[in-house]
Motif scaffolding. Sequence first.
Motif, short mmCIF file in Angstrom:
data_model
loop_
_atom_site.label_atom_id
_atom_site.label_comp_id
_atom_site.label_asym_id
_atom_site.label_seq_id
_atom_site.Cartn_x
_atom_site.Cartn_y
_atom_site.Cartn_z
N UNK A 236 46.21 35.88 48.31
CA UNK A 236 46.26 35.64 46.91
C UNK A 236 46.97 36.45 46.36
N UNK A 237 46.53 38.02 46.92
CA UNK A 237 47.11 38.89 45.57
C UNK A 237 48.65 38.81 45.70
N UNK A 268 50.09 46.70 41.44
CA UNK A 268 50.67 45.44 40.12
C UNK A 268 49.74 44.30 40.19
N UNK A 269 48.56 45.03 40.81
CA UNK A 269 47.51 44.13 40.00
C UNK A 269 46.27 45.09 39.54
N UNK A 273 41.62 41.87 37.46
CA UNK A 273 42.36 40.76 38.35
C UNK A 273 41.84 40.20 39.82
N UNK A 274 41.71 41.17 40.60
CA UNK A 274 41.49 41.49 41.72
C UNK A 274 40.01 40.55 41.98
N UNK A 275 39.31 41.70 40.83
CA UNK A 275 37.96 40.89 41.25
C UNK A 275 37.47 39.49 40.73
N UNK A 276 38.45 38.72 39.78
CA UNK A 276 38.34 37.67 39.27
C UNK A 276 39.09 37.13 41.12
#
Lengths: 326, 284
Positions: A236-237, A268-269, A273-276
């Motif tokens: 995903x990342x 880079x994130x 955003x990673x949580x979402x």
Amino acid sequence: MIEVTDLSKRFGDKVAVDHLSFTVEPGRVTGFLGPNGAGKSTTMRLILGLDHPSGGSATINSRKYAELASPLRTVGALLEAKSVHNGRSARNHLLFLAQTQGIPASRVDEMLDMVGLRDVARKRAGGFSLGMGQRLGVASALLGDPQVLLLDEPVNGLDPEGVLWIRNLMKYLASQGKTVLVSSHLMNEMAVTADHLVVIGRGKLIVSAATEDVIARGSGQTVRVRTPEPGRLTDLIVTEGGKAIPAENGNGGAEAPGGQAPVLTVTGLAAPRIGELAASASIVLHELTPQLATLEDAFLELTSGSLEFGHASAQPAGQSIEENVR
Amino acid sequence: MSITAASGQLDSAAAQASQPGGAAGFGRLMAAEWTKLRSVRSTVWTLLLFVIITIGLTALLSWLTVSNWTGPRAAPRDARVAADPIGFIFGAGIGLGQLTICVLGVLLITTEYSTGVIRASLLAVPKRYPMLAAKIAVFGLLMLVLSELVAFGSFFVGSAILHSRVVVSLSGPGVLRATLGAGFYLTVLGILALAVGAIVRHTAAGISIVIGIVLVLPILAGLLPSNWGAHINAYLPQQAGSLVYAVHQSSGQLLTAWEGFGVFCIWAVLLLAVATYLLNRRDA
Ligand SMILES: Nc1ncnc2c1ncn2[C@@H]1O[C@H](COP(=O)(O)OP(=O)(O)OP(=O)(O)O)[C@@H](O)[C@H]1O
Ligand SMILES: [Mg+2]
């Protein structure tokens, strides 16, 4: 102010300093960084006229060191290599230096008090511990109350109190408008002491910039993520344009011993955003921690291409940084 | 720890002692070199050893000679002592005592390199040669005083002990010159050793070379064919220098006492010139 202009130094075939140029401004502490063998000590010896340059020049307040009328009153230096006779007392060492410049003997005793060597002032310097020798070195550097200071690894061998003392001393001297150039391998120490950094590798300049800017030049923020499904999250990342690498504690891909989920280091994130992303894919997260960039990260990244003495089992930049994060 | 106490207090002192101009500046450097010299115990001991060995050995040998005078086998030796009492008095004592001076002269500069003090010294005197000049001035003056003390001490002790057999007095021909000359010789020898130490920068190598110059070179030169070998021999440092403390001229002697001493001084100056050139040129 110290100005180094196109300075070079060869020892036989070995190029120790390679067309190096930088300036050290008064009123701030300038850290001088570089891997082992980068040429920091050689550069300092060249500035001090102890070694003769193969090319270029170095000046202090626009004059060559050898042309200074009263050098110890202008420049104070603490060298890497020991420069005290083992059979001579600390006081006599400082006394002869003072005499060369017409500095009164009372100043010698003052300095011995200041560095905390009063009780051993008349003992042979050969019996001094590493830290005591370093304190004597600091005393000789400050003897002439100089405008410019060059300190080559001054905290080497000092106890925590001594390290703090040197840090405060350098900051104080800079606040008095003095020029302070200090080399060190202790990145955390430099990050809190130096206002400006000059980083060299293999004798060449890598960067000369404010300390925050140097830190920012590292790859910036990373996020530590712990999840039982590292594979799916990584995919995903990556599709979002980020990068996720298994953390170096060796359990990136597999189930960690003791039931702990594996750890990923994400760049880079941002953490939200990673949580979402994880929530949208119903991936469970056990930990989501933004990590601040450190000087050590930035240093390792900046100098990774110019290691003089690399390690056989090269470790990826950024290892064991977790402990340093604040 | 009080940092604030550290700075700002030197300003008044700095104002008083502004620029180190010429003579005043050199005086300061000499004071510093004197501090260096007296503050290392081994230097002080070596100087004491020099005085004790030289005078002590002269006394011992004179006493042994006098107490065995005209023993059954001693007649030729007695004749030699009687013919050249100054040669006898200075021969043994100075012959050995000079070795301590060779060692001391070398050590004075090579220990700066082995201990790293040279870096501190050159940071204080970045023009470099004034530091060497001040060192030579201080050591030279000290050596002159001690060497004359040793020379006259040896003379008086030796002549007093020999008195019952041979009479020598300072007023005898060439005796005063030889005694003064012994002190001059030892002084210049010390400076020559210092120059060699400054050139090689290593204690063991420096001492070996100086001892070689003093003891071995004359022997080697003696092996050369006599005709031109004698000329080379006469101009070697030790051979030429020792003439100034001899009273008796040998038959084929090429140089007078003072000429010989002049040649010895020229050797010392040449070595000093090389040492100065290298000091300024090399990395410290
Ligand atoms: N006198 C010398 N002769 C030959 N090579 C030398 C000499 N001095 C330094 N070097 C070489 O020059 C290079 C730079 O050395 P230098 O001591 O300046 O590095 P440094 O940055 O101070 O390293 P460190 O962090 O280990 O103190 C090294 O490769 C060293 O081996
Ligand atoms: Mg170094």
